[in-house]
Design an enzyme around this catalytic site. Structure first.
Site, PDB file in Angstrom:
ATOM      1  N   LYS A 120       0.857  -1.182   0.000  1.00  0.00           N
ATOM      2  CA  LYS A 120       0.000   0.000   0.000  1.00  0.00           C
ATOM      3  C   LYS A 120       0.887   1.224   0.000  1.00  0.00           C
ATOM      4  O   LYS A 120       1.987   1.196   0.560  1.00  0.00           O
ATOM      5  CB  LYS A 120      -0.890   0.023   1.249  1.00  0.00           C
ATOM      6  CG  LYS A 120      -2.101   0.910   1.125  1.00  0.00           C
ATOM      7  CD  LYS A 120      -3.139   0.239   0.236  1.00  0.00           C
ATOM      8  CE  LYS A 120      -4.522   0.731   0.430  1.00  0.00           C
ATOM      9  NZ  LYS A 120      -5.494  -0.309   0.068  1.00  0.00           N
TER      10      LYS A 120
HETATM   11  N1  GLU Z   1      -7.074  -0.137  -3.197  1.00  0.00           N
HETATM   12  C1  GLU Z   1      -7.869  -1.313  -3.448  1.00  0.00           C
HETATM   13  C2  GLU Z   1      -7.934  -2.176  -2.201  1.00  0.00           C
HETATM   14  O1  GLU Z   1      -7.785  -1.706  -1.113  1.00  0.00           O
HETATM   15  C3  GLU Z   1      -7.445  -2.045  -4.704  1.00  0.00           C
HETATM   16  C4  GLU Z   1      -6.066  -2.626  -4.700  1.00  0.00           C
HETATM   17  C5  GLU Z   1      -5.622  -3.169  -6.051  1.00  0.00           C
HETATM   18  O2  GLU Z   1      -6.442  -3.232  -6.950  1.00  0.00           O
HETATM   19  O3  GLU Z   1      -4.462  -3.530  -6.153  1.00  0.00           O
HETATM   20  O4  GLU Z   1      -8.213  -3.343  -2.266  1.00  0.00           O
END
Ligand code: GLU
Length: 420
Positions: free
Chosen positions: A108
């Site tokens: 993240k």
């Molecule tokens: N930000 C989204 C999540 O928290 C998507 C992550 C992604 O598609 O890699 O799952």
């Protein structure tokens, strides 16, 4: 020892993990290896502002583990982002990807900025500089970013372009959630919200509630909340409450979802849509409904709210909306509120991100039907595993979902051994 990540959100991820580790009987030595991120990167992003000044924004990226493949997860632009929150979100991505059986670790990223306070040019400058600072640490086989709160397809296109310009070739597989036609996949934009609605129907089915005429409250009206509301309404669920960071509305007679979406498309926020239906945002969560879908930020359902909930299903579109104390209250209430935990409920986004990455690597693109069909099959598979596990072990859906995810990561670490 005070952890670098110390803070309320990391504390929550840590506490949840120890509940699972106790449940699985994981020895202490293995716990630190599983919980603490492999690496965390902090960068300064200086950019030119429109008024001629320079400003520096702090950016983060946490790669929790790479045991099963590249780190995978979104990049968040929000004013109060810090390293502890990003680490917690990376950890949740790990369990989410593992539960969905994707060949990814969790990652993240984030920048501490209010994106609404930037002009388009400033947002582009910041997006490009953040990716440029990340180039030594990411790659299609190392860490693959995606949208999250405060970022979107346009930001992903800038990320992809910046990385590609440095490589001298187009590298679409460096990020997912790109615009269709620039290596993006059909269905990614609606994937998370569609999954939230799809799994809400599974839960209603399990509780023997007819979706036609059932009611829902959706907190958060960004990409996830919007598509969750549209998906629920498409099958006859009545939206009785909705909110974003500007306002909350409640009307037991039902709110018109399409009109709300049109209003947000035009004005950017829900504020200004109606004067009549306004309600205090916190009490919105406590209004009677069948499906309560928190689709905004972490920790909105705390112990207090949990005591006053008046819903049958909690569909967690957001990451980490329910605190561990609230989980304990829900267990004590013992009135069968059915929780679809975040790592299952909002997995549609990363599942379709995976499909996008596969299509980019193969340079062979699928139809929307194929994407949606595979998405629903993937969600059904995870759903069945979680429900069966919860029943078998007599535990909550969250414990079941996380146990499956943690176990998969742990098994892979054990099989690969410790280097050197
Ligand atoms: N930000 C989204 C999540 O928290 C998507 C992550 C992604 O598609 O890699 O799952």
């Amino acid at each position: 020892m005070k952890s670098l990540y110390a803070g309320p959100v990391f504390e929550m991820a840590r506490e949840q993990f120890h509940v699972i580790a106790d449940h699985l009987g994981i020895p202490q030595d293995d716990r630190d290896r599983l919980l603490y991120p492999k690496r965390a990167i902090v960068v300064s992003c200086p950019i030119h502002m429109d008024d001629g000044r320079q400003r520096v924004f702090v950016g983060y990226r946490v790669q929790h583990h790479l045991t099963l493949g590249p780190a995978k997860g979104g990049t968040r632009f929000a004013a109060n982002v810090d390293i502890g929150e990003i680490a917690a979100l990376a950890i949740w991505m790990s369990w989410k990807c593992a539960l969905a059986d994707l060949p990814y670790g969790g990652g993240k990223g984030g920048v501490a900025v209010d994106p609404h306070a930037l002009s388009m040019r400033e947002l582009e400058n910041l997006s490009r500089r953040y990716m440029q600072e990340m180039i030594p640490f990411v790659g299609p086989r190392v860490d693959v970013m995606a949208p999250d709160m405060g970022t979107n397809e346009q930001v992903m296109a800038w990320f992809m372009d910046t990385y590609s310009m440095y490589q001298g070739i187009t590298v679409p597989e460096i990020v997912t959630g790109k615009p269709v036609g620039t290596g993006g996949t059909l269905g990614r934009r609606e994937a998370t919200g569609h999954g939230v609605a799809f799994l809400s129907f599974r839960a209603l089915e399990a509780l023997d509630i007819n979706p036609v005429g059932a009611t829902a409250i959706v907190q958060g009206f960004g990409n996830v909340g919007t598509h969750a509301a549209l998906g629920l309404a498409a099958r006859g669920v009545k939206l009785v409450g909705v909110s974003d960071h500007t306002v909350a509305y409640h009307d037991p007679r039902g709110l018109e979802v399409r009109a709300l979406v049109d209003h947000v498309e035009k004005n950017g926020v829900l504020l200004g849509w109606s004067n009549e239906a306004v309600i205090d945002p916190r009490s919105l969560l406590e209004q009677p409904c069948d499906v309560l879908a928190p689709c905004a930020v972490e920790r909105v359902i705390d112990a207090d709210v949990a005591r006053r909930l008046n819903c049958r299903v909690i569909a967690e579109g957001a990451n980490g909306p329910t605190t561990p104390e609230a989980d304990r209250v829900l267990a004590e209430r013992n009135d069968g509120i059915f929780v679809i935990p975040d790592i299952l409920c909002n997995a549609g986004g990363v599942v379709v991100s995976y499909f996008e990455w596969v299509q980019d690597l193969q340079q062979y693109f699928w139809s929307k039907e194929e994407v949606m069909d595979r998405l629903e099959r993937a969600l059904d598979r995870s759903w069945s595993m979680v429900v069966a596990r919860a029943k078998r072990d007599g535990v909550s859906n969250r414990t079941a979902a996380m146990a499956i995810g943690v176990e998969r990561v742990r098994k892979a670490k054990q099989a690969r051994g410790l280097f050197p």
